[in-house]
Design an enzyme around this catalytic site. Structure first.
Site, PDB file in Angstrom:
ATOM      1  CB  SER A 186      -0.940  -0.065   1.203  1.00  0.00           C
ATOM      2  OG  SER A 186      -1.845   0.965   1.147  1.00  0.00           O
ATOM      3  CG  ASP A 194      -3.346   3.990  -0.767  1.00  0.00           C
ATOM      4  OD1 ASP A 194      -4.107   3.681  -1.705  1.00  0.00           O
ATOM      5  OD2 ASP A 194      -3.257   3.320   0.279  1.00  0.00           O
ATOM      6  CG  ASP A 245      -6.340   0.691   0.470  1.00  0.00           C
ATOM      7  OD1 ASP A 245      -5.581   1.677   0.495  1.00  0.00           O
ATOM      8  OD2 ASP A 245      -6.115  -0.360   1.109  1.00  0.00           O
ATOM      9  NE  ARG A 292      -2.361   3.672  16.033  1.00  0.00           N
ATOM     10  CZ  ARG A 292      -1.923   3.363  14.812  1.00  0.00           C
ATOM     11  NH1 ARG A 292      -1.412   4.296  14.009  1.00  0.00           N
ATOM     12  NH2 ARG A 292      -1.974   2.135  14.369  1.00  0.00           N
ATOM     13  N   PRO A 293       1.998   2.896  18.443  1.00  0.00           N
ATOM     14  CG  PRO A 293       2.106   0.707  19.252  1.00  0.00           C
ATOM     15  CD  PRO A 293       1.466   2.027  19.506  1.00  0.00           C
ATOM     16  CB  THR A 302       1.729  -0.248   8.067  1.00  0.00           C
ATOM     17  OG1 THR A 302       1.824   1.157   8.343  1.00  0.00           O
ATOM     18  CG2 THR A 302       0.279  -0.684   8.108  1.00  0.00           C
TER      19      THR A 302
END
Ligand code: G16
Length: 544
Positions: free
Chosen positions: A64, A276, A280, A497-498, A501
């Site tokens: 992606s 992208d 999507d 936040r981790p 991706t």
């Protein structure tokens, strides 16, 4: 299962020693050269999943928005949804099993998930345009074949197209024909019906410039062009013939950097959008007469769609419940507008389409979008049949016409997952039907200035979050530090936040001010706190 064949084929797709990967926000994702064994094993898993649910499963080879050197794999469940979370754990176990454990892990999954090894299995495979994708999709096929599954290789497709095919196949064609032609025909027919009712507009209003991120979107839009009505004047940029995938372009670049992509020729007030890498996600933007860049992200797309659907639902006078689902990344102004002005309930869930999709299924009409432009609309079965019935049988002209517009919307929207092509057509139809310019759309509300940053740490798993990722539970002291920083600014919000991706910690900050200085300062301070308390790597984050 033939243990000897499994051993033989698995040896052709060896797991690099010591490598351990996690099924993340949207499947596995890392450098392409580390993924051959994962692809083979996801072929195996897709066969097991297909046997467990008695339906066709999808495997999409794509990373992606990640750089061209990366790759990844997303598994698709029977109705086109993301793989069920209970199977994500099996995916991780299978991907990380040592060679000699592979058969044992498969047997365990079959026992836990009650997989009948003698049932037929069917898997649809697709891939994006990355140089590594063709070979990796062959590894998926090897995995499917060794467990005796049937497969259909769609070759180059967008991720949402593969989701669509899987859903069509498992609904025996009710959702549409499981071919690219079927997809193009269904969407273009619904779009044509919608814009038939539009007041005729000038050429400049009909023109749309699309940055295809040098990815699959360019190929598929070119294929679809002959199906579009002549009113659609689309111009494709970054079609992959010259530059690298996602490099300084594409929806993620535009959203994160809040600047236009390279390679697109933007005139003042022209409507532009970016897809992208696997098409999507979509974001819109324009440059005003003074040359200022305006981003119209997933939140504003959700707002436009919600305004339009709410009006129509009001006209058909049915007690249908509509709600919007967002994540913590949603701009505070969008949430306020939806709740206070439009009076639509808003729900916040964790990042990842799978979470948004799941929540949206609770409503008759569930609009979900991530701020990064990933989203769609779901209609419950009951809502859909009521709308179709009204479109056919309702005597009141106004109500019947509104129901017909809703019916075309249902057909135009890819309800299986966020789809840049389908979302683009939905947006273009709404703008045309409402006679809205891109500036008028942008002016629905004013975004709070915001900033997204990435911080490198030794192990991003040291950060655990709660409350739909809005609070950091670990490491100790981090949330208290963030609370103190946020308290310094007006209308401010920040969270960390981790990423699921990329190997980074994501930082989001927004704050009220005339310019972006406060949001930028807060984002930088939060990044430093992460760097100091969560084991930062390399040089400390610099001020923006
Ligand atoms: C995937 C997911 C999205 C998510 C994005 C970033 O998108 O499908 O839901 O927002 O990754 O996730 P994270 O912040 O965890 O890295 P895509 O378009 O890259 O597949």
């Amino acid at each position: 299962m033939d243990p000897e064949a499994l051993k033989k084929y698995s040896a052709l797709h060896p797991k690099p020693a010591g490598l351990s990967l996690q099924y993340g926000t949207a499947g596995f994702r890392t450098r392409a050269e580390q993924l051959d064994h994962v692809m083979f094993r996801m072929g195996l898993l897709a066969v097991l999943r297909s046997r467990a649910v008695g339906a066709t499963i999808g495997v999409m080879v794509t990373a992606s928005h990640n750089p061209e050197e990366d790759n990844g794999v997303k598994l698709i469940d029977p109705l086109g949804e993301m793989l069920h979370p209970s199977w994500e754990e099996y995916a991780t176990q299978l991907a990380n099993a040592e060679e000699q454990e592979l058969q044992q892990v498969i047997t365990e999954i079959c026992q836990k998930a009650a997989v009948n090894q003698h049932k037929d299995a069917s898997v649809f495979v697709g891939r994006d345009t990355r140089p590594s994708s063709e070979k990796l999709s062959q590894s998926v096929i090897d995995g499917i074949s060794v467990l005796g599954g049937q497969y259909h290789d769609y070759g180059l497709v967008t991720t949402p197209q593969l989701h669509y095919m899987v859903c069509c196949q498992n609904t025996q064609g009710q959702y549409g024909k499981a071919t690219l032609e079927g997809y193009y025909e269904k969407l273009s027919k619904a779009f044509t019906e919608l814009i038939k009712q539009c007041p005729s507009s000038g050429e400049s209003q009909r023109r749309l410039k699309i940055d295809c991120a040098n990815g699959i979107g360019a190929l598929k839009l070119s294929e679809m062009k002959p199906y579009f009505p002549k009113e659609v004047l689309i111009h494709l940029y970054n079609d992959g013939t010259k530059e690298k995938l996602n490099h300084l372009c594409g929806a993620d670049f535009v959203k994160v950097h809040q600047e236009p992509p390279r390679g697109i020729d933007m005139k003042p007030n022209e409507r532009c959008c970016s897809f992208d890498g696997d098409a999507d996600r979509i974001v819109y933007y324009y440059k005003d007469a003074a040359g200022r860049f305006h981003l119209i992200d997933g939140d504003k797309i959700a707002t436009l769609i919600s305004i339009f659907l709410k009006e129509l639902l009001g006209k058909v006078e049915q007690p249908l419940k509509m709600a919007v689902v967002q994540t913590a990344y949603a701009n505070g102004s969008s949430t306020r507008y939806l709740e206070e002005t439009l009076k639509v309930p808003v729900h916040c869930v964790k990042t990842g389409v799978k979470h948004l999709h799941h929540k949206a299924q609770e409503f008759d009409v569930g609009v979900y979008f991530e701020a990064n432009g990933h989203g769609t609309v779901l209609f419950s079965k009951a809502a859909e049949s009521k709308i179709r019935q009204l479109a056919r049988e309702e005597k009141d002209d106004k109500k019947r016409e509104a129901a017909k517009v809703l019916e075309h919307m249902i057909d135009l929207i890819n309800q299986t997952v966020g789809d840049a092509i389908s979302d683009m057509l939905v947006i273009e139809a709404i703008l045309a039907l409402k006679g809205l310019t891109v500036q008028q759309w942008d002016a629905i509300y004013t975004d709070l200035p915001n900033r997204l940053l990435k911080v490198q740490v030794a192990d991003r798993r040291v950060i655990a979050t709660g409350d739909a990722e809005r609070r950091a539970l670990t490491p100790a002291g981090l949330q208290e530090e963030l609370d103190g920083l946020v308290g310094k600014y007006r209308l401010a919000r920040a969270f960390v936040r981790p990423s699921g991706t990329e190997d980074v910690v994501r930082v989001y900050a927004e704050a009220d001010a005339q310019g972006r200085e406060n949001a930028d300062a807060l984002a930088h301070e939060v990044s430093l706190a992460v760097y100091n308390l969560a084991g930062g790597k390399g040089a400390p984050p610099q001020p923006i």
